[in-house]
Design a protein around this motif. Structure first.
Motif, PDB file in Angstrom:
ATOM      1  N   CYS A 322       0.832  -1.211   0.000  1.00 49.22           N
ATOM      2  CA  CYS A 322       0.000   0.000   0.000  1.00 49.22           C
ATOM      3  C   CYS A 322       0.867   1.262   0.000  1.00 49.22           C
ATOM      4  O   CYS A 322       0.620   2.202  -0.773  1.00 49.22           O
ATOM      5  N   PHE A 326       1.358   4.193  -2.840  1.00 45.99           N
ATOM      6  CA  PHE A 326       1.192   5.616  -2.526  1.00 45.99           C
ATOM      7  C   PHE A 326       2.436   6.408  -2.938  1.00 45.99           C
ATOM      8  O   PHE A 326       2.334   7.481  -3.557  1.00 45.99           O
ATOM      9  N   SER A 332      -4.085   7.672  -3.937  1.00 47.15           N
ATOM     10  CA  SER A 332      -4.081   8.914  -3.158  1.00 47.15           C
ATOM     11  C   SER A 332      -3.977   8.597  -1.672  1.00 47.15           C
ATOM     12  O   SER A 332      -4.100   7.436  -1.259  1.00 47.15           O
ATOM     13  N   VAL A 333      -3.791   9.620  -0.864  1.00 44.99           N
ATOM     14  CA  VAL A 333      -3.723   9.417   0.581  1.00 44.99           C
ATOM     15  C   VAL A 333      -5.069   8.902   1.108  1.00 44.99           C
ATOM     16  O   VAL A 333      -5.111   8.079   2.033  1.00 44.99           O
ATOM     17  N   LEU A 336      -5.212   5.318   0.275  1.00 47.88           N
ATOM     18  CA  LEU A 336      -4.273   4.620   1.155  1.00 47.88           C
ATOM     19  C   LEU A 336      -4.942   4.309   2.491  1.00 47.88           C
ATOM     20  O   LEU A 336      -4.845   3.179   2.997  1.00 47.88           O
TER      21      LEU A 336
END
Length: 361
Positions: A322, A326, A332-333, A336
């Protein structure tokens, strides 16, 4: 399956409206589609396209056969597990990670022999010598394309389950509630189902006698021979002369229970029934057992936090995947946090525990 009331409570959508949506009498709004997709941990496109396959649909056969064995919490855990498998498969593909397949075609009708032969060939395929003990078996099973997750289940009778997912492929869930060495045996048992029984779609393994179920007998034999290869056992000091300390030492070396070791020694004709019964009664102290994902280098606080993450199914491999995705700008955060079953506010602490960064992309 979850009741309308359960889904209503989880989503905030009235049960009467959910019922109407389910029957096709009402069109869900865009917000409702996103809420339902989040609740079921699936792509929102499933709700607007006939071409999408939702992970939770793959549990129908599982619950038809074993519905009474799963609590509501366990069903939610399995739903999360399938989501993690699908996410892992997606991220591996996006990151260009390829896995070699291990194929084995059984011959004859001697199921225990099939299990033993497959274990031997799998060990050879992994590059193991007869004297080697498999250490990180979870990583070894992932190396041949099986998505392996450990997650706490409420039903202690269930040691593991296997699902052939139409998108992610071969997926194995191990009950983290079990003893750490029992989990290794359960993982190897599910690996056998991935090799032999994937065409069946789903299977559930119980921590109890399987009688004459030869598929389970074969899976147990595979697990035993993979973790405790007969060629290795033949090199051990005479087990008929073992003290309790000797038995515990070798069980710990192999990272199995004394019970499993005694059965393997008896199958290899290295001990008789009375000696097997004696060794089976011995126990490896809990503090001596090695949990590969909770190293001593962690602080007490980090260890407790990571243990809770493990209970959700977050393995080191998956978390690393993961964060790699990222860092490479693939997700994207927000995605994530979703993939890690966490909120965005929890990501900083989670990144610290795993030695990762939320900056730099």
């Amino acid at each position: 399956m979850l009741s309308l009331d359960d889904v209503s409570y989880a989503t905030g959508i009235y049960a009467s409206r959910l019922d109407s949506i389910e029957k096709g009498q009402t069109e869900p709004t865009g917000d409702e589609i996103l809420i339902l997709a989040d609740n079921y941990r699936c792509d929102f496109k499933f709700f607007i396209s006939n071409d999408q396959v939702a992970s939770f649909e793959q549990t129908d056969a599982l619950y038809r056969a074993h519905g009474a064995d799963f609590t509501k919490e366990d069903r939610l855990a399995i739903q999360d597990f399938l989501y993690l498998c699908e996410t892992e498969a997606f991220l591996m593909q996006e990151l260009g990670q390829r896995r070699t397949q291990f194929d084995f075609t059984p011959t004859g009708t001697y199921f225990k022999g099939q299990g033993a032969t497959a274990a031997e060939r799998f060990r050879v395929a992994l590059g193991h010598s007869a004297k080697e003990v498999s250490r990180d078996i979870y990583d070894e099973f992932r190396s041949v394309g099986v998505h392996v997750f450990r997650r706490k289940l409420g039903n202690s009778d269930i040691s593991g389950l296997f699902i052939m997912h139409p998108v992610a492929g071969k997926c194995a869930l191990i009950n983290l509630s079990e003893d750490v060495y029992r989990q290794r045996f359960s993982a190897a048992h599910e690996m056998a189902h991935a090799i032999f029984d994937y065409a069946q779609g789903v299977s559930v393994s119980f921590d109890r006698t399987h009688g004459l179920d030869m598929l389970e007998v074969r899976a147990n034999r595979f697990a035993s021979c993979f973790l405790m290869p007969p060629a290795f056992l033949a090199l051990l000091p005479d087990p008929t002369r073992w003290s309790e300390a000797d038995a515990i030492h070798w069980a710990n070396e192999l990272r199995v229970s004394c019970h499993a070791l005694a059965i393997a020694l008896k199958e290899a004709k290295l001990i008789d029934e009375p000696t097997a019964n004696r060794i089976q009664q011995m126990r490896v102290p809990r503090e001596s057992k090695i949990e590969p994902e909770l190293p001593n280098s962690l602080t007490t606080s980090q260890r407790n936090r990571k243990a809770r993450l493990l209970e959700l199914g977050l393995s080191d491999f998956y978390v690393g995947l993961c964060f790699d995705a990222f860092s490479n700008g693939i997700i994207s955060v927000g995605r994530l946090a979703e993939a890690l079953l966490s909120s965005q506010t929890e990501l900083t602490e989670l990144a610290s525990i795993y030695g990762r960064s939320l900056h730099g992309h």
